[in-house]
Design a protein around this motif. Structure first.
Motif, PDB file in Angstrom:
ATOM      1  N   LEU A 121       0.822  -1.211   0.000  1.00 30.64           N
ATOM      2  CA  LEU A 121       0.000   0.000   0.000  1.00 30.64           C
ATOM      3  C   LEU A 121       0.860   1.266   0.000  1.00 30.64           C
ATOM      4  CD1 LEU A 121      -2.802  -1.066   2.511  1.00 30.64           C
ATOM      5  CD2 LEU A 121      -2.985  -0.893   0.021  1.00 30.64           C
ATOM      6  N   ILE A 122       1.918   1.262   0.807  1.00 32.11           N
ATOM      7  CA  ILE A 122       2.791   2.433   0.875  1.00 32.11           C
ATOM      8  C   ILE A 122       3.502   2.658  -0.453  1.00 32.11           C
ATOM      9  CG2 ILE A 122       4.902   3.342   1.933  1.00 32.11           C
ATOM     10  CD1 ILE A 122       4.002   2.071   4.552  1.00 32.11           C
ATOM     11  N   ASN A 123       4.001   1.576  -1.064  1.00 32.29           N
ATOM     12  CA  ASN A 123       4.679   1.710  -2.356  1.00 32.29           C
ATOM     13  C   ASN A 123       3.722   2.169  -3.453  1.00 32.29           C
ATOM     14  OD1 ASN A 123       7.226   0.943  -1.437  1.00 32.29           O
ATOM     15  ND2 ASN A 123       6.782  -1.234  -1.675  1.00 32.29           N
ATOM     16  N   ALA A 124       2.487   1.665  -3.407  1.00 31.61           N
ATOM     17  CA  ALA A 124       1.494   2.097  -4.391  1.00 31.61           C
ATOM     18  C   ALA A 124       1.175   3.581  -4.211  1.00 31.61           C
ATOM     19  CB  ALA A 124       0.220   1.261  -4.244  1.00 31.61           C
ATOM     20  N   TRP A 125       1.087   4.025  -2.969  1.00 32.63           N
ATOM     21  CA  TRP A 125       0.826   5.443  -2.691  1.00 32.63           C
ATOM     22  C   TRP A 125       2.002   6.309  -3.156  1.00 32.63           C
ATOM     23  CZ3 TRP A 125      -3.248   8.293  -0.809  1.00 32.63           C
ATOM     24  CH2 TRP A 125      -2.959   9.598  -0.386  1.00 32.63           C
ATOM     25  N   ALA A 126       3.235   5.840  -2.883  1.00 26.54           N
ATOM     26  CA  ALA A 126       4.428   6.613  -3.241  1.00 26.54           C
ATOM     27  C   ALA A 126       4.580   6.782  -4.748  1.00 26.54           C
ATOM     28  CB  ALA A 126       5.667   5.935  -2.659  1.00 26.54           C
ATOM     29  N   ALA A 127       3.991   5.874  -5.514  1.00 28.29           N
ATOM     30  CA  ALA A 127       4.097   5.973  -6.971  1.00 28.29           C
ATOM     31  C   ALA A 127       3.325   7.171  -7.520  1.00 28.29           C
ATOM     32  CB  ALA A 127       3.590   4.677  -7.611  1.00 28.29           C
ATOM     33  N   PHE A 128       2.364   7.682  -6.754  1.00 26.97           N
ATOM     34  CA  PHE A 128       1.533   8.779  -7.244  1.00 26.97           C
ATOM     35  C   PHE A 128       1.564  10.013  -6.342  1.00 26.97           C
ATOM     36  CE2 PHE A 128      -0.355   4.778  -8.706  1.00 26.97           C
ATOM     37  CZ  PHE A 128      -0.408   4.998 -10.078  1.00 26.97           C
ATOM     38  N   HIS A 129       2.184   9.909  -5.164  1.00 29.21           N
ATOM     39  CA  HIS A 129       2.219  11.025  -4.225  1.00 29.21           C
ATOM     40  C   HIS A 129       3.621  11.197  -3.675  1.00 29.21           C
ATOM     41  CE1 HIS A 129      -1.933   9.460  -4.257  1.00 29.21           C
ATOM     42  NE2 HIS A 129      -2.311  10.713  -4.073  1.00 29.21           N
ATOM     43  N   LEU A 132       3.295  11.128   2.577  1.00 31.77           N
ATOM     44  CA  LEU A 132       2.248  10.296   3.184  1.00 31.77           C
ATOM     45  C   LEU A 132       1.865  10.918   4.515  1.00 31.77           C
ATOM     46  CD1 LEU A 132       0.551   7.678   3.230  1.00 31.77           C
ATOM     47  CD2 LEU A 132       2.512   6.535   4.276  1.00 31.77           C
ATOM     48  N   ASP A 133       0.636  11.416   4.601  1.00 31.41           N
ATOM     49  CA  ASP A 133       0.198  12.067   5.837  1.00 31.41           C
ATOM     50  C   ASP A 133      -0.206  11.007   6.872  1.00 31.41           C
ATOM     51  OD1 ASP A 133      -3.018  11.790   5.688  1.00 31.41           O
ATOM     52  OD2 ASP A 133      -2.195  12.184   3.688  1.00 31.41           O
ATOM     53  N   PRO A 134      -0.177  11.374   8.165  1.00 31.44           N
ATOM     54  CA  PRO A 134      -0.480  10.408   9.236  1.00 31.44           C
ATOM     55  C   PRO A 134      -1.857   9.769   9.123  1.00 31.44           C
ATOM     56  CG  PRO A 134       0.545  12.374  10.145  1.00 31.44           C
ATOM     57  CD  PRO A 134       0.242  12.668   8.703  1.00 31.44           C
ATOM     58  N   GLU A 135      -2.851  10.535   8.690  1.00 30.85           N
ATOM     59  CA  GLU A 135      -4.200   9.990   8.580  1.00 30.85           C
ATOM     60  C   GLU A 135      -4.269   8.884   7.527  1.00 30.85           C
ATOM     61  OE1 GLU A 135      -3.444  13.188   8.501  1.00 30.85           O
ATOM     62  OE2 GLU A 135      -4.270  13.894  10.419  1.00 30.85           O
ATOM     63  N   THR A 136      -3.614   9.110   6.388  1.00 33.01           N
ATOM     64  CA  THR A 136      -3.604   8.098   5.338  1.00 33.01           C
ATOM     65  C   THR A 136      -2.840   6.854   5.786  1.00 33.01           C
ATOM     66  OG1 THR A 136      -3.692   9.825   3.634  1.00 33.01           O
ATOM     67  CG2 THR A 136      -2.995   7.623   2.944  1.00 33.01           C
ATOM     68  N   PHE A 137      -1.726   7.069   6.496  1.00 31.13           N
ATOM     69  CA  PHE A 137      -0.950   5.940   6.999  1.00 31.13           C
ATOM     70  C   PHE A 137      -1.771   5.116   7.985  1.00 31.13           C
ATOM     71  CE2 PHE A 137       1.980   3.982  10.039  1.00 31.13           C
ATOM     72  CZ  PHE A 137       2.781   3.251   9.170  1.00 31.13           C
TER      73      PHE A 137
END
Length: 242
Positions: A121-129, A132-137
């Motif tokens: 999930l983190i790697n998928a998020w990093a591909a587009f953002h 990473l904010d605390p709420e999303t984490f």
């Protein structure tokens, strides 16, 4: 066709069986329940003064006591409650050792699935953002626990089988739970969450010592219902076996 767990029957039975046999349950579980409560309360009030290494030791002791509590509960549900309660002080045997080791094994699987899913999930998020904010984490952490709880539900049938001295393993539990993964997810994930949420509503800021003691004991007592639900699921899925 694989057997199907009747969620209503199992959930209701998880409450009724301990109630119908309350004297046997109270006698057999009093010592491990009080030991767990004492450990949890000691940790709650003294954790700021406990060194890190001692904290890990207490963590292992907690799960060992929980294993003793769980084995006794499984046997009370699946065997003759009066016979199980004949021994008011449970003893540690090879059965409890096997149970503890399988508890550790399933715990390792739970942690591995959680961290693997979170990494994806983190790697998928990093591909587009970029950040990473605390709420999303926090939301990702919640999502990562879903497949972990599902896997725990599929493997958890090894616990009642071990408690009644059946020679099984994690592969056997996975096969037995086939077709009932999400039913078990509800029993081992949703049901404990409901109990935790309900208890959370009773907590208040700066509770008194008696309030903390009562809520701790009640929380541990609710483990009986959760463990009984796993026992009854095992019984439902093995009812056609010898």
């Amino acid at each position: 066709m694989a057997a199907r767990i009747d969620l209503g029957k199992v959930a209701l039975g998880a409450f009724l069986i301990p109630w119908w046999n309350r004297r046997a349950f109270a006698r057999a579980l009093a010592v491990p329940l009080l030991a767990l409560a004492a450990l949890m309360l000691s940790w709650y009030y003294a954790k700021a003064y406990v060194p890190t290494w001692a904290g890990w030791v207490l963590y292992v002791v907690y799960w060992a006591l929980f294993g003793l509590f769980a084995v006794t509960t499984h046997r009370l549900v699946l065997l003759d409650p009066a016979a199980v309660a004949a021994r008011s002080v449970p003893r540690w045997s090879k059965r409890e050792t096997r149970f503890f080791l399988r508890l550790v094994a399933v715990g390792v699987v739970f942690a591995a699935v959680t961290w693997a899913t979170l990494a994806v999930l983190i790697n998928a998020w990093a591909a587009f953002h970029e950040s990473l904010d605390p709420e999303t984490f926090e939301l990702m952490g919640f999502a990562a626990r879903v497949p972990a709880i599902y896997s725990f539900g599929r493997f958890c049938l090894v616990f009642p089988a071990t408690a009644v001295d059946r020679e099984t393993g994690l592969k056997w539990a996975w096969r037995l739970s086939q077709g009932n993964g999400w039913r078990l997810f509800i029993l081992v994930g949703v049901l404990p969450w409901i109990f935790s949420y309900a208890l959370g509503l009773l907590y208040r800021e700066d509770p008194t010592v008696p309030e903390t003691i009562v809520l701790t004991v009640v929380g541990i007592a609710l483990f009986v219902v959760e463990i009984a639900a796993i026992s009854l699921s095992y019984r439902e899925l093995t009812r056609d076996e010898a």
